[in-house]
Enzyme design. Structure first.
Site, PDB file in Angstrom:
ATOM      1  CG  ASP A 136      11.242   2.616  -1.755  1.00  0.00           C
ATOM      2  OD1 ASP A 136      10.006   2.323  -1.277  1.00  0.00           O
ATOM      3  OD2 ASP A 136      12.197   2.168  -0.952  1.00  0.00           O
ATOM      4  CG  HIS A 138       8.587   0.210   0.991  1.00  0.00           C
ATOM      5  ND1 HIS A 138       9.168   1.570   1.313  1.00  0.00           N
ATOM      6  CD2 HIS A 138       7.631   0.271   1.803  1.00  0.00           C
ATOM      7  CE1 HIS A 138       8.805   2.065   2.491  1.00  0.00           C
ATOM      8  NE2 HIS A 138       7.852   1.064   2.551  1.00  0.00           N
TER       9      HIS A 138
HETATM   10  C1  GLP Z   1       6.041   2.073   5.796  1.00  0.00           C
HETATM   11  C2  GLP Z   1       5.254   0.725   6.194  1.00  0.00           C
HETATM   12  C3  GLP Z   1       4.531   0.477   4.996  1.00  0.00           C
HETATM   13  C4  GLP Z   1       3.772   1.725   4.557  1.00  0.00           C
HETATM   14  C5  GLP Z   1       4.926   2.851   4.020  1.00  0.00           C
HETATM   15  C6  GLP Z   1       3.939   4.084   3.533  1.00  0.00           C
HETATM   16  O1  GLP Z   1       7.281   1.970   5.413  1.00  0.00           O
HETATM   17  N1  GLP Z   1       6.114  -0.351   6.399  1.00  0.00           N
HETATM   18  O2  GLP Z   1       3.683  -0.664   5.100  1.00  0.00           O
HETATM   19  O3  GLP Z   1       2.925   1.371   3.361  1.00  0.00           O
HETATM   20  O4  GLP Z   1       5.283   2.985   5.339  1.00  0.00           O
HETATM   21  O5  GLP Z   1       3.556   4.684   4.750  1.00  0.00           O
HETATM   22  P1  GLP Z   1       2.520   5.966   4.737  1.00  0.00           P
HETATM   23  O6  GLP Z   1       1.175   5.628   4.549  1.00  0.00           O
HETATM   24  O7  GLP Z   1       2.715   6.627   5.747  1.00  0.00           O
HETATM   25  O8  GLP Z   1       2.939   6.847   3.482  1.00  0.00           O
END
Ligand code: GLP
Length: 236
Positions: A136, A138
């Site tokens: 999303d 973030h």
């Molecule tokens: C979590 C963390 C983020 C991270 C995101 C994406 O929500 N708080 O810092 O960037 O996941 O994770 P992934 O790298 O597993 O897609």
């Protein structure tokens, strides 16, 4: 903004380690801003290998992490403190005293946020901040909102984030509903930013974040106005 698109996750991880490693060599007591999630694991594996072969020395490095779930202590295997220990800190010669993760157990999370930002300022600020990105948009746990967040603060997690992160937990009901995260202001104050994105499912949100309008509905879009961002992405 510099954008490097790679052909593989291995290449993404190697280039990311080149950049973070260069920071450690140039300034042995640098402050690394670190992230969790599956994306930076390859970067951390490369840093571990380079420490073991003597290329990198973490003995003077300080680190600050982006975020932590509320209600999990560091011995919980789903906490971000546990993640950082097992994926990086336990395998390099960093002094654990110099590694910082916000506490999601603090009784007063607003005070914890203020102290965390003050601690980052006392360390001299972040030299390079590693970021992943949520589906999303973030970063850290700064979820889509009607305004950009400022300092480190408590957040309610979006249902889509809870669902995305449920894969790491026994069941979706075990995923904490809130977290403490560095805010957009804390992140934007880093001198350099390294944004990593891996997987075909990240392409759509990355296009919005990098080339779309700057909006708190896509928190990562604010990175467009940071003066020193490197993006390494692989959409295969
Ligand atoms: C979590 C963390 C983020 C991270 C995101 C994406 O929500 N708080 O810092 O960037 O996941 O994770 P992934 O790298 O597993 O897609």
């Amino acid at each position: 903004m510099k954008i490097i698109e790679t052909n593989s996750y291995e290449e993404l991880s190697r280039i990311a380690a080149d950049l973070v490693g260069a920071q450690v060599i140039l300034k042995p007591d640098c402050v690394l801003g670190l992230a969790t999630g599956s994306t930076p694991i390859g970067l951390y594996d490369n840093l571990i290998a380079r420490c073991k072969d003597g290329t990198l020395d973490f003995s003077a490095v300080r680190s600050v992490n982006l975020d932590e779930y509320c209600g999990l202590d560091g011995s919980n295997d789903q906490s971000y403190r546990y993640f950082m220990d097992t994926h990086l800190f336990n395998h390099v010669n960093i002094d654990k005293e110099n590694t910082h993760v916000p506490s999601g157990l603090a009784a007063d999370l607003a005070a914890e946020g203020e102290q965390y930002d003050a601690m980052i300022r006392e360390l001299g600020g972040i030299d390079i901040q590693v970021l992943g990105i949520g589906l999303d948009g973030h970063i850290g746990f700064n979820e889509p909102d009607d305004h950009f967040t400022g300092p480190t603060h408590e957040v309610e997690l979006d249902p889509s984030t809870i669902e995305a992160n449920a894969r790491f937990f026994a069941s979706i009901d075990d995923v904490p509903r809130s977290a403490i995260t560095m805010g957009m202001a804390s992140i934007m104050q880093a001198r350099k930013i390294l944004l990593l994105a891996s997987g075909a499912n990240k392409k759509e949100i990355m296009d919005k974040a990098l080339f779309g309008p700057i909006t708190p509905q896509v928190p990562a879009s604010l990175l467009q106005i940071h003066p020193d961002v490197t993006v390494i992405c692989c959409y295969k």
